[in-house]
Scaffold this active site. Structure first.
Site, PDB file in Angstrom:
ATOM      1  N   GLU A  70       0.837  -1.207   0.000  1.00  0.00           N
ATOM      2  CA  GLU A  70       0.000   0.000   0.000  1.00  0.00           C
ATOM      3  C   GLU A  70       0.865   1.248   0.000  1.00  0.00           C
ATOM      4  OE1 GLU A  70      -3.413  -2.531   0.643  1.00  0.00           O
ATOM      5  OE2 GLU A  70      -1.511  -2.558   1.703  1.00  0.00           O
ATOM      6  N   THR A  71       0.370   2.259  -0.680  1.00  0.00           N
ATOM      7  CA  THR A  71       0.908   3.611  -0.584  1.00  0.00           C
ATOM      8  C   THR A  71      -0.189   4.484   0.008  1.00  0.00           C
ATOM      9  OG1 THR A  71       2.420   3.362  -2.468  1.00  0.00           O
ATOM     10  CG2 THR A  71       1.777   5.602  -1.865  1.00  0.00           C
TER      11      THR A  71
END
Length: 317
Positions: A70-71
Protein backbone atom coordinates in the site's frame (compact mmCIF):
# COMPACT_ATOMS: atom_id res chain seq x y z
CA UNK A 1 44.64 10.19 -8.01
CA UNK A 2 41.16 11.28 -9.07
CA UNK A 3 38.86 12.73 -6.44
CA UNK A 4 35.40 11.14 -6.01
CA UNK A 5 32.40 13.13 -7.13
CA UNK A 6 29.90 13.77 -4.36
CA UNK A 7 26.32 14.72 -5.26
CA UNK A 8 24.35 16.62 -2.62
CA UNK A 9 20.88 15.14 -3.02
CA UNK A 10 19.07 17.98 -1.26
CA UNK A 11 20.81 20.60 -3.43
CA UNK A 12 20.01 18.60 -6.57
CA UNK A 13 16.34 18.40 -5.62
CA UNK A 14 16.24 22.13 -4.92
CA UNK A 15 17.76 22.85 -8.33
CA UNK A 16 15.14 20.63 -9.98
CA UNK A 17 12.36 22.40 -8.13
CA UNK A 18 13.73 25.71 -9.33
CA UNK A 19 13.13 24.77 -12.96
CA UNK A 20 9.48 23.92 -12.46
CA UNK A 21 9.47 20.31 -11.28
CA UNK A 22 7.27 19.54 -8.28
CA UNK A 23 8.36 17.27 -5.45
CA UNK A 24 6.47 16.18 -2.35
CA UNK A 25 7.64 14.42 0.85
CA UNK A 26 7.70 10.63 0.72
CA UNK A 27 8.58 8.11 3.42
CA UNK A 28 8.83 4.36 3.68
CA UNK A 29 7.80 2.94 7.03
CA UNK A 30 7.94 -0.65 8.27
CA UNK A 31 4.76 -1.21 10.31
CA UNK A 32 4.05 -3.68 13.12
CA UNK A 33 7.71 -4.16 13.94
CA UNK A 34 10.44 -2.53 16.02
CA UNK A 35 13.18 -3.48 13.55
CA UNK A 36 13.95 -2.24 10.03
CA UNK A 37 13.24 -4.59 7.12
CA UNK A 38 10.57 -6.53 8.98
CA UNK A 39 6.85 -6.01 9.42
CA UNK A 40 4.91 -4.53 6.51
CA UNK A 41 6.43 -1.68 4.49
CA UNK A 42 4.21 1.15 3.32
CA UNK A 43 5.00 4.27 1.35
CA UNK A 44 3.57 7.48 2.83
CA UNK A 45 3.14 10.60 0.70
CA UNK A 46 2.21 14.02 2.09
CA UNK A 47 0.00 16.14 -0.16
CA UNK A 48 -0.75 19.79 0.51
CA UNK A 49 -2.00 22.06 -2.27
CA UNK A 50 -0.66 19.48 -4.75
CA UNK A 51 -3.67 17.24 -4.13
CA UNK A 52 -5.82 19.58 -6.23
CA UNK A 53 -3.66 18.80 -9.27
CA UNK A 54 -3.53 15.02 -8.87
CA UNK A 55 -6.23 12.78 -10.31
CA UNK A 56 -6.98 9.32 -8.94
CA UNK A 57 -5.14 7.94 -11.97
CA UNK A 58 -2.07 9.94 -10.96
CA UNK A 59 -2.24 8.65 -7.39
CA UNK A 60 -2.55 5.11 -8.75
CA UNK A 61 0.55 5.60 -10.88
CA UNK A 62 2.51 6.80 -7.85
CA UNK A 63 1.40 3.69 -5.93
CA UNK A 64 2.44 1.48 -8.85
CA UNK A 65 5.81 3.23 -8.95
CA UNK A 66 6.35 2.65 -5.23
CA UNK A 67 5.27 -1.01 -5.66
CA UNK A 68 4.51 -1.52 -1.98
CA UNK A 69 1.48 -3.45 -0.75
CA UNK A 70 0.00 0.00 0.00
CA UNK A 71 0.91 3.61 -0.58
CA UNK A 72 -0.82 6.06 1.75
CA UNK A 73 -1.65 9.63 0.77
CA UNK A 74 -2.07 12.03 3.68
CA UNK A 75 -3.93 15.14 2.57
CA UNK A 76 -4.58 18.46 4.27
CA UNK A 77 -8.25 19.34 4.70
CA UNK A 78 -7.65 23.02 3.94
CA UNK A 79 -4.74 25.23 2.79
CA UNK A 80 -4.50 26.63 6.33
CA UNK A 81 -3.72 23.21 7.81
CA UNK A 82 -0.18 22.19 8.63
CA UNK A 83 1.31 18.70 8.85
CA UNK A 84 3.30 19.77 11.90
CA UNK A 85 0.44 21.11 14.02
CA UNK A 86 -2.89 19.88 12.62
CA UNK A 87 -4.51 16.76 14.06
CA UNK A 88 -7.10 15.90 11.38
CA UNK A 89 -6.24 14.79 7.84
CA UNK A 90 -7.74 12.95 4.90
CA UNK A 91 -6.17 9.56 4.21
CA UNK A 92 -6.36 7.29 1.15
CA UNK A 93 -4.67 3.97 0.40
CA UNK A 94 -3.67 2.43 -2.94
CA UNK A 95 -2.18 -0.95 -3.77
CA UNK A 96 -0.13 -1.11 -6.99
CA UNK A 97 -3.37 -1.77 -8.90
CA UNK A 98 -6.34 -0.28 -6.99
CA UNK A 99 -7.63 1.89 -4.16
CA UNK A 100 -8.74 0.02 -1.01
CA UNK A 101 -11.40 0.73 1.60
CA UNK A 102 -9.26 0.07 4.67
CA UNK A 103 -5.59 -0.52 5.38
CA UNK A 104 -4.31 -0.84 8.92
CA UNK A 105 -0.57 -1.03 8.38
CA UNK A 106 -0.48 2.01 6.07
CA UNK A 107 -2.53 3.93 8.65
CA UNK A 108 0.03 3.00 11.30
CA UNK A 109 2.79 4.03 8.90
CA UNK A 110 1.07 7.36 8.22
CA UNK A 111 0.82 8.13 11.93
CA UNK A 112 4.47 7.14 12.41
CA UNK A 113 5.57 9.52 9.63
CA UNK A 114 3.68 12.41 11.24
CA UNK A 115 4.74 11.55 14.81
CA UNK A 116 8.37 10.56 14.23
CA UNK A 117 9.52 12.50 11.14
CA UNK A 118 7.30 15.59 10.98
CA UNK A 119 7.32 15.76 14.82
CA UNK A 120 3.60 16.40 15.07
CA UNK A 121 3.02 16.80 18.84
CA UNK A 122 -0.62 15.64 18.87
CA UNK A 123 -1.45 12.79 21.23
CA UNK A 124 -4.08 11.57 18.74
CA UNK A 125 -4.50 11.96 15.00
CA UNK A 126 -7.80 11.62 13.13
CA UNK A 127 -7.83 10.31 9.58
CA UNK A 128 -10.93 10.78 7.42
CA UNK A 129 -11.16 7.73 5.16
CA UNK A 130 -13.49 5.63 3.01
CA UNK A 131 -14.07 3.55 6.17
CA UNK A 132 -15.04 6.58 8.27
CA UNK A 133 -12.92 8.37 10.84
CA UNK A 134 -9.92 6.38 12.09
CA UNK A 135 -7.81 7.40 15.07
CA UNK A 136 -4.14 6.87 15.86
CA UNK A 137 -2.97 7.38 19.46
CA UNK A 138 0.49 7.47 20.96
CA UNK A 139 0.98 4.80 23.63
CA UNK A 140 4.62 4.89 24.69
CA UNK A 141 6.70 3.19 21.99
CA UNK A 142 3.51 1.96 20.32
CA UNK A 143 0.84 3.50 18.13
CA UNK A 144 -2.72 2.30 18.74
CA UNK A 145 -5.19 2.38 15.87
CA UNK A 146 -8.90 2.79 16.60
CA UNK A 147 -10.59 0.87 13.76
CA UNK A 148 -14.12 -0.41 13.06
CA UNK A 149 -14.87 -3.99 14.12
CA UNK A 150 -15.66 -6.27 11.18
CA UNK A 151 -17.67 -9.38 11.99
CA UNK A 152 -17.61 -12.56 9.94
CA UNK A 153 -20.31 -15.18 9.46
CA UNK A 154 -19.91 -18.97 9.06
CA UNK A 155 -20.01 -20.16 5.47
CA UNK A 156 -20.46 -23.43 3.66
CA UNK A 157 -16.97 -24.17 2.43
CA UNK A 158 -18.37 -25.90 -0.64
CA UNK A 159 -19.18 -22.51 -2.15
CA UNK A 160 -15.48 -21.56 -2.12
CA UNK A 161 -13.96 -25.04 -2.46
CA UNK A 162 -11.76 -24.18 -5.46
CA UNK A 163 -10.40 -21.04 -3.80
CA UNK A 164 -9.84 -22.87 -0.51
CA UNK A 165 -8.01 -25.68 -2.29
CA UNK A 166 -5.80 -23.23 -4.16
CA UNK A 167 -5.00 -21.35 -0.93
CA UNK A 168 -4.27 -24.12 1.58
CA UNK A 169 -3.79 -27.21 -0.59
CA UNK A 170 -4.14 -30.42 1.41
CA UNK A 171 -4.51 -28.75 4.82
CA UNK A 172 -7.78 -29.75 6.49
CA UNK A 173 -10.37 -27.05 7.16
CA UNK A 174 -11.83 -26.52 10.63
CA UNK A 175 -14.11 -23.59 9.78
CA UNK A 176 -14.86 -21.14 6.99
CA UNK A 177 -16.29 -17.64 7.55
CA UNK A 178 -16.90 -14.62 5.37
CA UNK A 179 -16.77 -10.91 6.24
CA UNK A 180 -18.29 -8.52 3.70
CA UNK A 181 -17.84 -5.23 5.57
CA UNK A 182 -14.07 -4.94 5.10
CA UNK A 183 -14.29 -5.40 1.35
CA UNK A 184 -14.75 -9.16 1.36
CA UNK A 185 -12.44 -11.40 3.44
CA UNK A 186 -12.71 -15.17 3.43
CA UNK A 187 -11.50 -16.56 6.77
CA UNK A 188 -10.21 -20.16 6.83
CA UNK A 189 -9.37 -21.68 10.19
CA UNK A 190 -7.16 -24.75 10.11
CA UNK A 191 -7.01 -27.35 12.92
CA UNK A 192 -5.37 -26.45 16.23
CA UNK A 193 -3.04 -29.46 15.88
CA UNK A 194 -1.25 -27.76 12.98
CA UNK A 195 2.23 -26.67 14.04
CA UNK A 196 3.60 -23.20 13.44
CA UNK A 197 6.31 -24.72 11.23
CA UNK A 198 3.67 -26.38 9.04
CA UNK A 199 1.62 -23.19 8.98
CA UNK A 200 4.56 -21.09 7.84
CA UNK A 201 5.40 -23.58 5.07
CA UNK A 202 1.89 -23.31 3.59
CA UNK A 203 2.34 -22.25 -0.06
CA UNK A 204 -0.74 -21.16 -2.01
CA UNK A 205 -1.22 -21.83 -5.69
CA UNK A 206 -1.40 -18.18 -6.72
CA UNK A 207 -2.50 -18.91 -10.28
CA UNK A 208 -5.19 -21.23 -8.92
CA UNK A 209 -6.35 -18.45 -6.58
CA UNK A 210 -6.50 -16.02 -9.48
CA UNK A 211 -8.57 -18.44 -11.54
CA UNK A 212 -10.97 -19.21 -8.66
CA UNK A 213 -11.56 -15.61 -7.60
CA UNK A 214 -15.17 -14.78 -6.61
CA UNK A 215 -15.93 -11.08 -7.12
CA UNK A 216 -16.95 -10.59 -3.48
CA UNK A 217 -13.55 -11.65 -2.11
CA UNK A 218 -10.90 -9.03 -1.27
CA UNK A 219 -8.47 -11.49 0.31
CA UNK A 220 -8.12 -14.81 2.08
CA UNK A 221 -7.24 -15.04 5.76
CA UNK A 222 -5.81 -18.30 7.06
CA UNK A 223 -5.67 -18.51 10.84
CA UNK A 224 -4.56 -20.92 13.55
CA UNK A 225 -5.13 -20.94 17.30
CA UNK A 226 -1.87 -20.49 19.17
CA UNK A 227 -0.66 -22.86 21.87
CA UNK A 228 2.56 -23.93 23.53
CA UNK A 229 2.07 -27.35 21.99
CA UNK A 230 1.96 -26.19 18.38
CA UNK A 231 4.90 -23.82 18.75
CA UNK A 232 3.02 -20.54 18.33
CA UNK A 233 5.21 -18.62 20.78
CA UNK A 234 7.51 -15.61 20.58
CA UNK A 235 11.27 -15.53 21.18
CA UNK A 236 10.69 -15.38 24.96
CA UNK A 237 8.32 -18.35 24.89
CA UNK A 238 5.15 -16.26 25.34
CA UNK A 239 2.18 -17.84 23.57
CA UNK A 240 0.39 -16.04 20.76
CA UNK A 241 -3.40 -16.23 21.06
CA UNK A 242 -3.60 -16.76 17.31
CA UNK A 243 -1.47 -16.50 14.21
CA UNK A 244 -2.51 -15.72 10.65
CA UNK A 245 -1.52 -15.18 7.04
CA UNK A 246 -3.24 -13.01 4.43
CA UNK A 247 -3.29 -13.58 0.67
CA UNK A 248 -4.55 -11.06 -1.88
CA UNK A 249 -3.08 -11.78 -5.34
CA UNK A 250 -5.94 -9.91 -7.06
CA UNK A 251 -4.65 -6.58 -5.70
CA UNK A 252 -1.08 -7.27 -6.76
CA UNK A 253 -0.15 -8.57 -3.28
CA UNK A 254 0.30 -12.38 -3.33
CA UNK A 255 0.93 -12.33 0.43
CA UNK A 256 0.59 -9.26 2.63
CA UNK A 257 3.35 -9.25 5.28
CA UNK A 258 1.19 -7.84 8.12
CA UNK A 259 -2.45 -6.80 7.68
CA UNK A 260 -3.90 -4.46 10.28
CA UNK A 261 -7.39 -4.40 8.72
CA UNK A 262 -7.56 -8.20 8.76
CA UNK A 263 -7.18 -8.11 12.53
CA UNK A 264 -10.45 -6.22 12.81
CA UNK A 265 -11.97 -9.43 11.43
CA UNK A 266 -9.70 -11.80 13.37
CA UNK A 267 -10.23 -9.99 16.67
CA UNK A 268 -13.99 -10.34 16.31
CA UNK A 269 -13.75 -14.02 15.31
CA UNK A 270 -11.34 -15.09 18.05
CA UNK A 271 -13.25 -13.18 20.75
CA UNK A 272 -16.11 -15.60 20.19
CA UNK A 273 -13.87 -18.64 19.96
CA UNK A 274 -11.62 -17.91 22.94
CA UNK A 275 -14.02 -16.01 25.20
CA UNK A 276 -11.67 -13.05 25.63
CA UNK A 277 -11.25 -9.59 24.15
CA UNK A 278 -7.50 -8.90 24.24
CA UNK A 279 -5.08 -10.77 22.02
CA UNK A 280 -1.38 -11.15 21.35
CA UNK A 281 -1.10 -12.03 17.67
CA UNK A 282 1.48 -12.69 14.99
CA UNK A 283 1.18 -12.65 11.23
CA UNK A 284 3.47 -15.38 9.96
CA UNK A 285 4.68 -14.03 6.63
CA UNK A 286 8.36 -14.14 5.72
CA UNK A 287 8.89 -10.65 7.18
CA UNK A 288 6.47 -11.27 10.06
CA UNK A 289 4.87 -8.84 12.46
CA UNK A 290 3.37 -8.63 15.95
CA UNK A 291 0.08 -6.99 16.91
CA UNK A 292 -1.83 -6.31 20.10
CA UNK A 293 -5.57 -6.45 19.45
CA UNK A 294 -8.37 -5.37 21.80
CA UNK A 295 -12.06 -5.77 21.03
CA UNK A 296 -13.72 -2.87 22.85
CA UNK A 297 -17.37 -3.88 22.75
CA UNK A 298 -18.54 -0.63 21.14
CA UNK A 299 -18.11 -1.74 17.55
CA UNK A 300 -14.45 -0.69 17.51
CA UNK A 301 -11.15 -2.57 17.66
CA UNK A 302 -7.82 -1.25 18.96
CA UNK A 303 -4.93 -2.61 16.90
CA UNK A 304 -1.58 -1.66 18.41
CA UNK A 305 1.91 -1.99 17.01
CA UNK A 306 5.28 -0.36 16.54
CA UNK A 307 6.75 1.17 13.41
CA UNK A 308 10.18 2.07 12.02
CA UNK A 309 10.87 4.80 9.45
CA UNK A 310 13.43 3.39 7.00
CA UNK A 311 13.46 5.94 4.16
CA UNK A 312 12.88 9.69 3.94
CA UNK A 313 12.91 11.65 0.72
CA UNK A 314 10.81 13.21 -2.01
CA UNK A 315 8.96 12.04 -5.08
CA UNK A 316 8.49 13.98 -8.27
CA UNK A 317 4.85 14.51 -9.22
Amino acid sequence: MECPIVVHVGQKLNNMAAIGQKWVPLYQVDAFTDQPFRGNPAAVCLLGDEQQELTDDHLQKIAAEMNQSETAFICKLSPQDDFTTSAVFRLRWFTPVSEVLLCGHATLASAAALFYVIKNPSSQLTFQTLSGDLFARREGDFISLDLPENKSQPQDGEKYKDLIKATIGSFPVQEVCFCSSVGGDLLIRIPDSTTREQFEKLTPDVQGMMAAHPEEIRGVLVTLKGSLGNGCVDAEGVQYDFVSRFFDPWSGVPEDPVTGSAHTVLGSYWATELGKTEFYARQCSQRGGVLRVRLRGDGRVDVKGQAVVVTTGKIRI
